[in-house]
Design an enzyme around this catalytic site. Structure first.
Site, PDB file in Angstrom:
ATOM      1  N   ALA A   1      47.371  43.080  37.645  1.00 56.80           N
ATOM      2  CA  ALA A   1      46.918  43.397  36.379  1.00 56.80           C
ATOM      3  C   ALA A   1      45.544  42.519  36.162  1.00 56.80           C
ATOM      4  O   ALA A   1      44.382  43.010  35.487  1.00 56.80           O
ATOM      5  CB  ALA A   1      47.749  42.769  35.270  1.00 56.80           C
ATOM      6  N   HIS A   2      45.203  41.616  37.001  1.00 52.71           N
ATOM      7  CA  HIS A   2      44.257  40.542  36.674  1.00 52.71           C
ATOM      8  C   HIS A   2      42.987  40.989  37.186  1.00 52.71           C
ATOM      9  O   HIS A   2      41.849  40.062  37.106  1.00 52.71           O
ATOM     10  CB  HIS A   2      44.677  39.023  36.940  1.00 52.71           C
ATOM     11  CG  HIS A   2      44.595  38.745  38.313  1.00 52.71           C
ATOM     12  ND1 HIS A   2      43.673  38.103  38.951  1.00 52.71           N
ATOM     13  CD2 HIS A   2      45.451  39.124  39.503  1.00 52.71           C
ATOM     14  CE1 HIS A   2      43.845  37.848  40.379  1.00 52.71           C
ATOM     15  NE2 HIS A   2      44.990  38.628  40.675  1.00 52.71           N
TER      16      HIS A   2
ATOM     17  N   CYS B   1      41.326  33.913  48.104  1.00 48.49           N
ATOM     18  CA  CYS B   1      42.215  33.188  48.645  1.00 48.49           C
ATOM     19  C   CYS B   1      41.853  32.319  49.950  1.00 48.49           C
ATOM     20  O   CYS B   1      42.995  31.654  50.557  1.00 48.49           O
ATOM     21  CB  CYS B   1      43.273  34.518  49.089  1.00 48.49           C
ATOM     22  SG  CYS B   1      44.026  35.337  47.795  1.00 48.49           S
TER      23      CYS B   1
END
Length: 350
Positions: free
Chosen positions: A177-178, A293
């Protein structure tokens, strides 16, 4: 200008989350409050499926990384393979015995390399639809046809493409979703045939343990329904930004490949990406030097290495990414700061 790392929650999603929190209950509880939460959860699941154009099973997860891990660890084929430019979660989840599929200089899957891997036996093949560092769009129809013809399964990482372009015809799809205006901490694994995935018991028809996050799931559904991305507008902004970068002597990476409008990979030869990040941040501009990341560790990009990008270009690489709130003024300000940094670097070198 770092929407590929995360995009701000859109108002519609924020409102859905707040409303859901006011009547929160465990959707597995048998009482009236639990049944109400379950009904809301299932409606959100249908909205997510509709928003993504999916007509099969939707497994709710904590994000795209967990979705990738579920498929990678529990798909019912023996082999594992992935593209050389995949997100870092993929080699981690697939394991040390996985095969790596080469890419060309533009970051596109080498189809001969894919065929060679497929010839070794049935495997789960993980390919990003859109690369998270360069924005390169893979030829998913051709890849899917070859994977299926070989009796293998296709896992498509669609974290950067979901909600922005049609999803591929894959056996499994990971999304979150983000990256599209929803909240963090919720995603989906779309599964064409659950019999191709080992069950472990618990929630989500036995395919994922843990209480579902109803507020976040409703926020995910609301973000998809809002359709906040105007891709034509963002393509125009990226085109203008890249034209100015090239005019100043900068480089656009993978320029010849099909690329999504929301991501641009650029470089300023002669400057280090760490210095560029500091200078842009000081000017109030958020950019990145690759995947969120890994970029915090300032490691060299494995994506650019797989593409055999020259070290001086890779060392000055920046990812610029666009979202619903990115404006022409943002692009103008970026260009202004870019040109200022470039001018100072040239003056020092003179």
């Amino acid at each position: 200008m770092d929407h590929a790392a995360t995009t701000p929650v859109v108002p519609e999603a924020r409102a859905a989350i707040v409303d859901a929190l006011q009547s929160w209950a465990n959707p597995s509880s048998p009482h009236a409050e639990g049944r109400k939460a379950r009904a809301a959860l299932e409606q959100a699941r249908r909205t997510i499926a509709d928003g993504l154009g999916w007509r099969h099973d939707v497994i709710l997860t904590s994000g795209a990384s967990e979705a990738v891990e579920i498929a990678a660890r529990r798909a019912t084929v023996a082999g594992r393979a992935y593209g050389a430019t995949e997100h870092a979660i993929v080699p981690h989840a697939m394991g040390a015995d996985s095969k790596v599929i080469a890419v060309d200089a533009n970051g596109l899957i080498d189809l001969d390399s894919l065929d060679a891997v497929l010839a070794e036996g049935p495997a789960l093949v993980a390919i990003q639809q859109v690369n998270n560092e360069t924005g390169v769009i893979q030829p998913m129809d051709e890849i899917a046809a070859r994977v299926r013809a070989a009796g293998s399964l296709l896992l498509a990482d669609c974290a950067q493409s979901a909600g922005k372009m049609p999803l591929p015809d894959a056996d499994f799809i990971a999304a979150c979703a983000h990256k599209l205006g929803g909240p963090p901490g919720v995603g989906v694994l779309l599964a064409r045939d659950l019999s191709k995935l080992e069950a472990v018991g618990g929630q989500e028809k036995g395919y994922r343990r843990g209480t579902q996050d109803v507020p976040a799931t409703l926020g995910f559904a609301a973000a998809l329904a809002a359709k906040p991305y105007d891709m034509a507008r963002l393509a125009s902004l990226r085109t203008r930004l890249e034209a100015e970068i090239k005019r100043s002597g900068g480089v656009v990476i993978a320029e010849e490949a099909p690329r999504i409008a929301t991501i641009g990979a650029v470089a300023m030869p002669g400057a280090s990406n760490s210095a560029l990040l500091i200078q842009f941040d000081s000017a109030g501009i958020a950019v990145s030097a690759g995947s969120a990341c890994a970029s915090g560790k300032m490691q060299s990009s494995s994506v650019l290495a797989a593409m055999q990008v020259a070290p001086d270009i890779a060392g000055s690489f920046l990812r610029i990414s666009f979202g619903p709130t990115t404006s022409a003024a943002d692009v103008d300000r970026f260009i202004e700061v870019w040109n200022g940094i470039r001018a100072r670097a040239q003056a020092r070198a003179a």
